[in-house]
Design a protein around this motif. Sequence first.
Motif, PDB file in Angstrom:
ATOM      1  N   GLU A 130       0.688  -1.747  -0.508  1.00  0.00           N
ATOM      2  CA  GLU A 130      -0.230  -0.125  -0.251  1.00  0.00           C
ATOM      3  C   GLU A 130       1.028   1.533   0.058  1.00  0.00           C
ATOM      4  OE1 GLU A 130      -2.692  -0.895   3.599  1.00  0.00           O
ATOM      5  OE2 GLU A 130      -3.284  -2.062   2.439  1.00  0.00           O
ATOM      6  N   LYS A 133       2.918   1.126  -3.875  1.00  0.00           N
ATOM      7  CA  LYS A 133       1.468   2.102  -4.456  1.00  0.00           C
ATOM      8  C   LYS A 133       0.868   3.777  -4.169  1.00  0.00           C
ATOM      9  CE  LYS A 133      -2.210  -1.330  -4.611  1.00  0.00           C
ATOM     10  NZ  LYS A 133      -3.072  -1.740  -3.931  1.00  0.00           N
ATOM     11  N   GLU A 134       1.091   3.669  -3.697  1.00  0.00           N
ATOM     12  CA  GLU A 134       1.013   5.634  -3.037  1.00  0.00           C
ATOM     13  C   GLU A 134       1.597   6.609  -3.767  1.00  0.00           C
ATOM     14  OE1 GLU A 134      -1.571   6.781   0.022  1.00  0.00           O
ATOM     15  OE2 GLU A 134      -1.120   8.975  -0.430  1.00  0.00           O
ATOM     16  N   LEU A 136       4.324   5.281  -6.074  1.00  0.00           N
ATOM     17  CA  LEU A 136       3.991   5.718  -7.204  1.00  0.00           C
ATOM     18  C   LEU A 136       2.848   5.747  -8.303  1.00  0.00           C
ATOM     19  CD1 LEU A 136       6.690   3.003  -7.036  1.00  0.00           C
ATOM     20  CD2 LEU A 136       7.229   4.833  -7.578  1.00  0.00           C
ATOM     21  N   GLU A 137       1.768   5.632  -7.455  1.00  0.00           N
ATOM     22  CA  GLU A 137       0.154   6.377  -8.179  1.00  0.00           C
ATOM     23  C   GLU A 137      -0.293   5.042  -8.418  1.00  0.00           C
ATOM     24  OE1 GLU A 137       0.245  10.287  -9.908  1.00  0.00           O
ATOM     25  OE2 GLU A 137       1.655  11.039  -7.910  1.00  0.00           O
ATOM     26  N   ILE A 138       0.001   3.889  -8.243  1.00  0.00           N
ATOM     27  CA  ILE A 138       0.062   2.752  -9.012  1.00  0.00           C
ATOM     28  C   ILE A 138      -1.463   2.367  -8.166  1.00  0.00           C
ATOM     29  CG2 ILE A 138       0.259  -0.101  -8.721  1.00  0.00           C
ATOM     30  CD1 ILE A 138       3.309   0.323  -8.017  1.00  0.00           C
ATOM     31  N   PRO A 139      -2.685   2.060  -9.264  1.00  0.00           N
ATOM     32  CA  PRO A 139      -4.355   1.556  -9.357  1.00  0.00           C
ATOM     33  C   PRO A 139      -4.244   0.655  -7.672  1.00  0.00           C
ATOM     34  CG  PRO A 139      -3.562   1.636 -11.756  1.00  0.00           C
ATOM     35  CD  PRO A 139      -2.004   1.491 -10.843  1.00  0.00           C
TER      36      PRO A 139
END
Length: 188
Positions: A130, A133-134, A136-139
């Motif tokens: 998580e 993801k935050e 690297l702006e991963i969906p």
Amino acid sequence: MTDLQELILHRRSIRKFTDRPLTFEEKRAILCSALVAPSSKNRRPCRFVLVDDREMINKLMRCKLIGALPLETATWVLVVVADPTQSDAWIEDAAIAATFAQLQAEDIGLGSCWVQVRGRDYNEETSSSEYIKELLEIPAQMEVECLLAFGEKNEERKPYSADKLQIERLHLNKWQHRAPWLDKEITY
Ligand SMILES: Cc1cc2nc3c(=O)[nH]c(=O)nc-3n(C[C@H](O)[C@H](O)[C@H](O)COP(=O)(O)O)c2cc1C
């Protein structure tokens, strides 16, 4: 191209790198290998985020408390991501793609190290996946399997030899049957 058996025996995790950036050709070779890796039902659920920005690599290093040290000197990081909604075998697919990338790096004389992300935590509330993801702006539906640290080797590690194989892990036909003949057959 080197002999595959030689390559596999010589590959070791490398956690110290020089500051030489990877060339375009080196990056291309690694990426081609990751992209061509086999996947269950050929679903290809993996994506790869290429990170060469030092500040971003430093932030990635904070994804878990221990075990992310190889990122400290890595000049290039591949974030191995997969979409579990595309394949129930995404973990296997991601692991194979990561391994292909690491073996390719070894083949062109580069070092690499796997940094585990799946199942690891940033803190009590947030998983390492998580956090990344935050960052690297991963969906949202994607999962991060691992980070691969790459670079020019700055440490020497001994290749594997016969005494490291642990042939007791081999079973012949049935679990309780050892495979003693392999003692003689394996002559690395
Ligand atoms: C699934 C997996 C997770 C790993 N996670 C980490 C990690 O988080 N940090 C690290 O420094 N090395 C990690 N490694 C590297 C292992 O520590 C290393 O492969 C093992 O000690 C054997 O050493 P070798 O790769 O030199 O043969 C990981 C390797 C695998 C396959």
